[in-house]
Design a protein around this motif. Structure first.
Motif, PDB file in Angstrom:
ATOM      1  N   ASP A  67       0.759   4.120 -10.471  1.00 26.44           N
ATOM      2  CA  ASP A  67       2.105   3.743 -10.048  1.00 26.44           C
ATOM      3  C   ASP A  67       3.056   4.940 -10.080  1.00 26.44           C
ATOM      4  OD1 ASP A  67       1.499   0.931  -9.762  1.00 26.44           O
ATOM      5  OD2 ASP A  67       1.421   0.857 -11.955  1.00 26.44           O
ATOM      6  N   ARG A  90      -2.311  -5.797  -8.979  1.00 26.64           N
ATOM      7  CA  ARG A  90      -3.316  -4.745  -8.781  1.00 26.64           C
ATOM      8  C   ARG A  90      -4.727  -5.324  -8.897  1.00 26.64           C
ATOM      9  NH1 ARG A  90      -1.655  -1.747 -12.408  1.00 26.64           N
ATOM     10  NH2 ARG A  90      -0.352  -0.408 -11.124  1.00 26.64           N
ATOM     11  N   ARG A 133       6.701  -1.776  -6.934  1.00 31.41           N
ATOM     12  CA  ARG A 133       6.945  -0.481  -7.572  1.00 31.41           C
ATOM     13  C   ARG A 133       8.410  -0.082  -7.410  1.00 31.41           C
ATOM     14  NH1 ARG A 133       1.480   2.771  -5.506  1.00 31.41           N
ATOM     15  NH2 ARG A 133       0.110   2.034  -7.192  1.00 31.41           N
TER      16      ARG A 133
END
Length: 213
Positions: A67, A90, A133
């Protein structure tokens, strides 16, 4: 980034989208110096011997697991549940990426599943994790504006979002109130800290509206 190029091209999105997304991936990609990411990739490859051990595969897995957050972002208490959420996402993307096409077809017997359908879902997942993110570590800018009537100066926090087509655009604005509250003006660390917290709330609300489950 050949793997991602193929993934996005197969999804039917335009070349402009591909270029935008690949640029974002490259900006966030830092596999070489991340030993933990290397370790995770090795574990995945060992536990999935059917997966071809290619540079392209490792490239995608490296991007997926890195990330590239700052240490302060990871330690921030309000990010705890978001870090758990991105870990779950993920895992889902990884499962989809490693799934055999025969299993995909078996899970949807009523549908004539095509390779492009699988690519399309993966491409959407790429956009989703990029957006999450951005929520966890938003790129916030503090602006100073003067009210035309009262002549009072105000500070506001602004941040970006990723469109469905892969374009990074300025979308969020939250007022911080009178500029005089912040001794350092736009450069005051307190303004950035408070602005980031406010922006995160509206960004996450949009994220959940877009991905309710």
């Amino acid at each position: 980034m050949e793997t991602l190029n193929l993934l996005l091209f197969g999804s039917g999105v335009g070349m402009a989208t591909i270029k935008s997304l690949l640029l974002l991936l490259l900006l966030n990609y830092d596999l070489i110096d991340n030993e933990e990411v290397k370790k995770r990739i090795d574990e995945i490859m060992k536990s999935n011997p059917q997966v071809k051990d290619t540079a392209y595969t490792k490239e995608f897995l490296g991007w997926l697991h890195n990330d590239n957050f700052q240490e302060t972002t990871i330690k921030l208490r309000r990010n705890n549940f978001l870090l758990l959420e991105i870990s779950t996402l993920r895992r889902k993307i990884l499962d989809d990426y490693l799934m055999k096409l025969s299993e995909v077809i078996e899970n949807e017997p009523e549908k004539d599943t095509l390779s492009c359908d699988v690519y399309n879902e993966l491409a959407k997942s790429v956009v989703q994790i990029l957006r999450l993110r951005m929520v966890i570590e938003p790129e916030v800018q503090i602006s100073r504006n003067v009210h035309p009537v009262t002549n009072h100066a105000y500070l506001a926090a602004k941040a970006f979002w990723l469109t469905d087509s892969g374009e990074k655009v300025r979308k969020f604005t939250k007022s911080l109130g009178l500029a005089e509250k912040y001794d350092g003006g736009r450069e005051d660390p307190k303004a950035l800290e408070e602005g980031t917290a406010l922006i995160q709330e509206v960004m996450y609300a949009l994220y959940k509206e877009t991905y309710p489950s």
